[in-house]
Write an enzyme that holds these catalytic residues in place. Structure first.
Site, PDB file in Angstrom:
ATOM      1  N   LYS A  22       0.914  -1.274  -0.116  1.00  0.00           N
ATOM      2  CA  LYS A  22       0.012  -0.072  -0.093  1.00  0.00           C
ATOM      3  C   LYS A  22       0.825   1.350  -0.174  1.00  0.00           C
ATOM      4  O   LYS A  22       0.658   2.343  -0.819  1.00  0.00           O
ATOM      5  CB  LYS A  22      -0.805   0.062   1.229  1.00  0.00           C
ATOM      6  CG  LYS A  22      -1.475   1.276   1.493  1.00  0.00           C
ATOM      7  CD  LYS A  22      -2.222   1.355   2.732  1.00  0.00           C
ATOM      8  CE  LYS A  22      -1.947   1.824   4.060  1.00  0.00           C
ATOM      9  NZ  LYS A  22      -1.650   3.232   4.273  1.00  0.00           N
ATOM     10  N   ASN A  23       1.881   1.290   0.763  1.00  0.00           N
ATOM     11  CA  ASN A  23       2.688   2.534   1.148  1.00  0.00           C
ATOM     12  C   ASN A  23       3.790   2.826   0.058  1.00  0.00           C
ATOM     13  O   ASN A  23       4.296   3.749   0.006  1.00  0.00           O
ATOM     14  CB  ASN A  23       3.323   2.505   2.435  1.00  0.00           C
ATOM     15  CG  ASN A  23       2.098   2.687   3.541  1.00  0.00           C
ATOM     16  OD1 ASN A  23       1.028   3.068   3.259  1.00  0.00           O
ATOM     17  ND2 ASN A  23       2.339   2.401   4.813  1.00  0.00           N
ATOM     18  N   CYS A 116      -5.997  12.189  12.153  1.00  0.00           N
ATOM     19  CA  CYS A 116      -6.659  10.836  12.176  1.00  0.00           C
ATOM     20  C   CYS A 116      -6.473  10.361  13.756  1.00  0.00           C
ATOM     21  O   CYS A 116      -5.788  10.936  14.578  1.00  0.00           O
ATOM     22  CB  CYS A 116      -5.983   9.840  11.310  1.00  0.00           C
ATOM     23  SG  CYS A 116      -4.553   9.262  11.685  1.00  0.00           S
ATOM     24  N   ARG A 121      -0.824  14.424  12.990  1.00  0.00           N
ATOM     25  CA  ARG A 121      -0.291  14.407  11.378  1.00  0.00           C
ATOM     26  C   ARG A 121      -0.238  15.725  10.816  1.00  0.00           C
ATOM     27  O   ARG A 121      -0.734  15.781   9.539  1.00  0.00           O
ATOM     28  CB  ARG A 121      -1.364  13.410  10.933  1.00  0.00           C
ATOM     29  CG  ARG A 121      -1.240  11.877  11.749  1.00  0.00           C
ATOM     30  CD  ARG A 121      -1.783  10.806  10.842  1.00  0.00           C
ATOM     31  NE  ARG A 121      -0.826  10.438   9.833  1.00  0.00           N
ATOM     32  CZ  ARG A 121      -0.771   9.202   9.166  1.00  0.00           C
ATOM     33  NH1 ARG A 121      -2.132   8.840   9.197  1.00  0.00           N
ATOM     34  NH2 ARG A 121      -0.212   8.811   8.340  1.00  0.00           N
ATOM     35  N   ASP A 305       4.053   0.900  12.379  1.00  0.00           N
ATOM     36  CA  ASP A 305       2.961   0.363  11.811  1.00  0.00           C
ATOM     37  C   ASP A 305       2.610  -1.257  12.309  1.00  0.00           C
ATOM     38  O   ASP A 305       1.518  -1.519  11.897  1.00  0.00           O
ATOM     39  CB  ASP A 305       2.674   0.319  10.061  1.00  0.00           C
ATOM     40  CG  ASP A 305       2.563   1.536   9.719  1.00  0.00           C
ATOM     41  OD1 ASP A 305       2.801   1.911   8.463  1.00  0.00           O
ATOM     42  OD2 ASP A 305       2.302   2.406  10.304  1.00  0.00           O
ATOM     43  N   ARG A 397      -8.655  -0.686   4.151  1.00  0.00           N
ATOM     44  CA  ARG A 397      -7.829   0.336   3.823  1.00  0.00           C
ATOM     45  C   ARG A 397      -6.606  -0.100   3.206  1.00  0.00           C
ATOM     46  O   ARG A 397      -5.915   0.455   2.466  1.00  0.00           O
ATOM     47  CB  ARG A 397      -7.847   1.378   4.527  1.00  0.00           C
ATOM     48  CG  ARG A 397      -9.337   2.194   4.625  1.00  0.00           C
ATOM     49  CD  ARG A 397      -8.906   3.422   5.523  1.00  0.00           C
ATOM     50  NE  ARG A 397      -7.921   4.392   4.646  1.00  0.00           N
ATOM     51  CZ  ARG A 397      -7.967   5.793   4.912  1.00  0.00           C
ATOM     52  NH1 ARG A 397      -8.658   6.341   5.957  1.00  0.00           N
ATOM     53  NH2 ARG A 397      -7.276   6.737   4.223  1.00  0.00           N
TER      54      ARG A 397
HETATM   55  C1  EPZ Z   1       3.767   7.168   6.192  1.00  0.00           C
HETATM   56  O1  EPZ Z   1       2.948   8.228   6.906  1.00  0.00           O
HETATM   57  C2  EPZ Z   1       2.873   5.885   6.075  1.00  0.00           C
HETATM   58  N1  EPZ Z   1       1.726   6.400   5.261  1.00  0.00           N
HETATM   59  C3  EPZ Z   1       2.374   5.550   7.650  1.00  0.00           C
HETATM   60  O2  EPZ Z   1       1.541   4.279   7.413  1.00  0.00           O
HETATM   61  C4  EPZ Z   1       3.428   5.353   8.324  1.00  0.00           C
HETATM   62  O3  EPZ Z   1       3.249   4.942   9.682  1.00  0.00           O
HETATM   63  C5  EPZ Z   1       4.431   6.497   8.645  1.00  0.00           C
HETATM   64  O4  EPZ Z   1       4.721   6.816   7.222  1.00  0.00           O
HETATM   65  C6  EPZ Z   1       5.730   6.132   9.224  1.00  0.00           C
HETATM   66  O5  EPZ Z   1       6.456   5.292   8.789  1.00  0.00           O
HETATM   67  C7  EPZ Z   1       1.940   6.240   3.989  1.00  0.00           C
HETATM   68  O6  EPZ Z   1       3.008   6.042   3.473  1.00  0.00           O
HETATM   69  C8  EPZ Z   1       0.863   6.403   3.080  1.00  0.00           C
HETATM   70  P1  EPZ Z   1       5.476  10.711   8.427  1.00  0.00           P
HETATM   71  P2  EPZ Z   1       3.558   9.824   6.958  1.00  0.00           P
HETATM   72  O7  EPZ Z   1       5.525  12.018   7.865  1.00  0.00           O
HETATM   73  O8  EPZ Z   1       4.169  10.006   5.771  1.00  0.00           O
HETATM   74  C9  EPZ Z   1       4.966  13.942  11.960  1.00  0.00           C
HETATM   75  C10 EPZ Z   1      -0.305   2.947   7.528  1.00  0.00           C
HETATM   76  O9  EPZ Z   1      -0.832   2.366   8.689  1.00  0.00           O
HETATM   77  N2  EPZ Z   1       5.182  14.942  10.616  1.00  0.00           N
HETATM   78  O10 EPZ Z   1       6.906   9.746   8.566  1.00  0.00           O
HETATM   79  O11 EPZ Z   1       2.234  10.519   6.979  1.00  0.00           O
HETATM   80  C11 EPZ Z   1       4.048  13.018  11.807  1.00  0.00           C
HETATM   81  O12 EPZ Z   1       3.146  13.561  12.576  1.00  0.00           O
HETATM   82  C12 EPZ Z   1       0.274   4.438   7.675  1.00  0.00           C
HETATM   83  O13 EPZ Z   1       0.007   2.422   6.569  1.00  0.00           O
HETATM   84  C13 EPZ Z   1       5.015  16.222  10.985  1.00  0.00           C
HETATM   85  O14 EPZ Z   1       5.185  16.664  12.361  1.00  0.00           O
HETATM   86  O15 EPZ Z   1       4.351   9.627   8.143  1.00  0.00           O
HETATM   87  C14 EPZ Z   1       4.576  11.966  12.859  1.00  0.00           C
HETATM   88  O16 EPZ Z   1       4.526  12.062  14.019  1.00  0.00           O
HETATM   89  C15 EPZ Z   1       0.057   5.040   9.005  1.00  0.00           C
HETATM   90  N3  EPZ Z   1       5.091  17.234  10.091  1.00  0.00           N
HETATM   91  C16 EPZ Z   1       6.004  11.654  12.136  1.00  0.00           C
HETATM   92  O17 EPZ Z   1       6.218  12.959  11.869  1.00  0.00           O
HETATM   93  C17 EPZ Z   1       5.198  16.610   8.984  1.00  0.00           C
HETATM   94  O18 EPZ Z   1       4.812  17.866   7.813  1.00  0.00           O
HETATM   95  C18 EPZ Z   1       5.956  10.714  10.931  1.00  0.00           C
HETATM   96  O19 EPZ Z   1       5.262  11.004   9.938  1.00  0.00           O
HETATM   97  C19 EPZ Z   1       4.923  15.470   8.405  1.00  0.00           C
HETATM   98  C20 EPZ Z   1       5.122  14.435   9.414  1.00  0.00           C
END
Ligand code: EPZ
Length: 416
Positions: A22-23, A116, A121, A305, A397
């Site tokens: 998915k990711n 969410c 996020r 995850d 999803r």
């Molecule tokens: C990706 O989400 C994945 N989703 C998530 O999988 C996964 O948990 C996550 O990476 C971490 O590995 C997809 O790839 C579609 P991040 P993403 O930006 O990109 C903070 C699943 O279950 N942050 O690495 O949203 C954020 O709040 C999903 O498949 C900011 O503060 O994750 C979080 O605490 C859930 N500001 C941390 O960084 C920003 O601009 C990691 O987020 C961006 C992120």
């Protein structure tokens, strides 16, 4: 209302083939619009988030068709660059269309993805990074308008190795004028897959999988045919299911090299493993062993995850385990549901202390997000008696056909 019905308590016995990731699929579907031509994608998982993304691409003017399990997308004529609000708020991943829309059309409108259940996020890192490449962002009431007449390469340093922000930078930098150096980039395998896909279209990206990625912008991309890698989180979910329920399973199409941190935890839990090329045989008898101290962290650390599926598996371990979540601030919401099955878990801040119990008991449960929902399925398959899991759509999803997969591993499960 659709729900899953599971009768748990029996050891697993059988095999399953791991679906496409998915990711990896979601950022690749965003990248498709960078090219005025046709992309053929194999092994793309038919999950709700992919179907949402395809509806968004069709809204832009892409022609999309499935040929069996192969997806053919023609992005030659794009007319629109607006992500329909109904999809933008439904699916956070729509934010990663920002980079590709700016790269293709020079402007974009996406509704705020919103938080969410697992956390706030925010997207501040995405926006700051895209501005470095020349984007001008206008934050409107319901969404974000962005303009970028001439994206130009730059040095971009992320304050945290955000997966989504890394992907957005790569998507815009791939077609920007000049060279972009991305520092403190995320190292997740899905980043490497996105770069492998873009390079198959003629992009020039090096360093994927490391913290420093170099992207030399190109003017043109070309048609490609690409096979998406298997989903390491789906594989890990089933691996922890074997640890909790016991028995023996064979998993095919497992991205073994991406699951080292997970396999180490499984060994500590007493699960025997035998690998052969890209298949993995797992077997275990009795209760899993507790694991003293685990913390989630960016790749190659233990993946956030899989934290909820692990929590569910350790709920029946022999001993006490401590899990620390360091990525998302609200990923322990699932504990209330596990407690209703008899789990003994105490949460303090970002740490959960799990005192393993001999058995969980089936009951009515409600999924509220994707990986927490998968953890409930794992707990229900392990627990004694019948469970019903409501709001199954959250699980759909990310899991293409969890019913087919679990039935093929000997679990009594159906959707009603
Ligand atoms: C990706 O989400 C994945 N989703 C998530 O999988 C996964 O948990 C996550 O990476 C971490 O590995 C997809 O790839 C579609 P991040 P993403 O930006 O990109 C903070 C699943 O279950 N942050 O690495 O949203 C954020 O709040 C999903 O498949 C900011 O503060 O994750 C979080 O605490 C859930 N500001 C941390 O960084 C920003 O601009 C990691 O987020 C961006 C992120």
């Amino acid at each position: 209302m659709e729900y899953l019905e599971i009768v748990g308590g029996n050891p697993l016995c059988g095999e399953a083939c791991i679906q496409g990731s998915k990711n990896a699929a979601l950022p690749i579907l965003s990248a498709v619009i960078l090219h005025r031509g046709t992309t053929v994608l194999k092994n793309c998982p038919k999950i709700i988030d992919v179907l949402y993304m395809l509806e968004i691409l069709k809204g832009f003017g892409c022609h999309v068709r499935w040929e069996g399990d192969t997806l053919v997308i023609d992005a030659s004529d794009l007319e629109d660059c607006q992500v329909a609000e109904c999809y933008g708020c439904k699916m956070r991943s729509s934010i990663m269309l920002l980079g590709s829309l700016l790269g293709r059309m020079g402007n974009a409108y996406v509704s705020y993805p919103g938080g969410c259940v697992i956390g706030e996020r925010p997207i501040d890192m995405h926006l700051a990074a895209l501005k470095k490449l020349g984007a001008v962002l206008l934050e409107e009431a319901a969404g974000l308008r962005a303009v970028c007449e001439k994206p130009a390469g730059a040095v971009v340093s992320l304050p945290f190795p955000s997966v989504g922000a890394t992907e957005n930078v790569i998507l815009l930098a791939a077609v920007a004028e000049g060279v972009t150096i991305l520092e403190n980039a995320a190292r997740e395998p899905e980043i490497g897959e996105l770069c492998r896909f873009l390079n198959s279209m003629g992009a020039r990206i090096r360093g994927a999988g490391t913290s420093r990625i170099e992207i030399v912008g190109v003017k043109e991309l070309h048609d490609t045919e690409f096979t998406i890698m298997p989903d390491r989180i789906v594989a890990g979910t089933y691996m922890f299911m074997a640890a909790a329920a016991g028995g023996e399973i064979l998993l095919r199409e497992v991205p073994l090299e991406q699951l080292e941190s997970v396999r180490t935890v499984l060994s500590h839990m007493g699960v025997r493993q035998e690998e052969r090329e890209n298949t993995l045989r797992l077997w275990s008898t009795g209760r899993p062993c507790a694991v003293k101290d685990i913390r989630t962290s960016p790749y190659p650390g233990f993946p956030t995850d899989l934290q909820s599926p692990l929590l569910a598996a350790l709920s029946v371990a022999d001993g006490c385990s401590i899990i620390q979540e360091t990525i998302f601030e609200a990923r322990f919401k699932i504990v209330e549901e596990l407690r209703r099955m008899g789990a003994d878990i105490e949460v303090e801040g970002q740490k959960a202390a799990v005192r393993g119990v001999p058995k969980l008991s089936g009951t009515d449960l409600t999924a509220r997000e994707l990986r927490g929902g998968a953890a409930l399925v794992l707990a229900a398959a392990t627990g004694e008696g019948r469970s019903r899991i409501f709001q199954y759509h959250y699980i759909a999803r990310g899991y293409e056909n969890i019913i087919r997969d679990l039935q093929s591993m000997g679990i009594v499960i159906q959707c009603t």
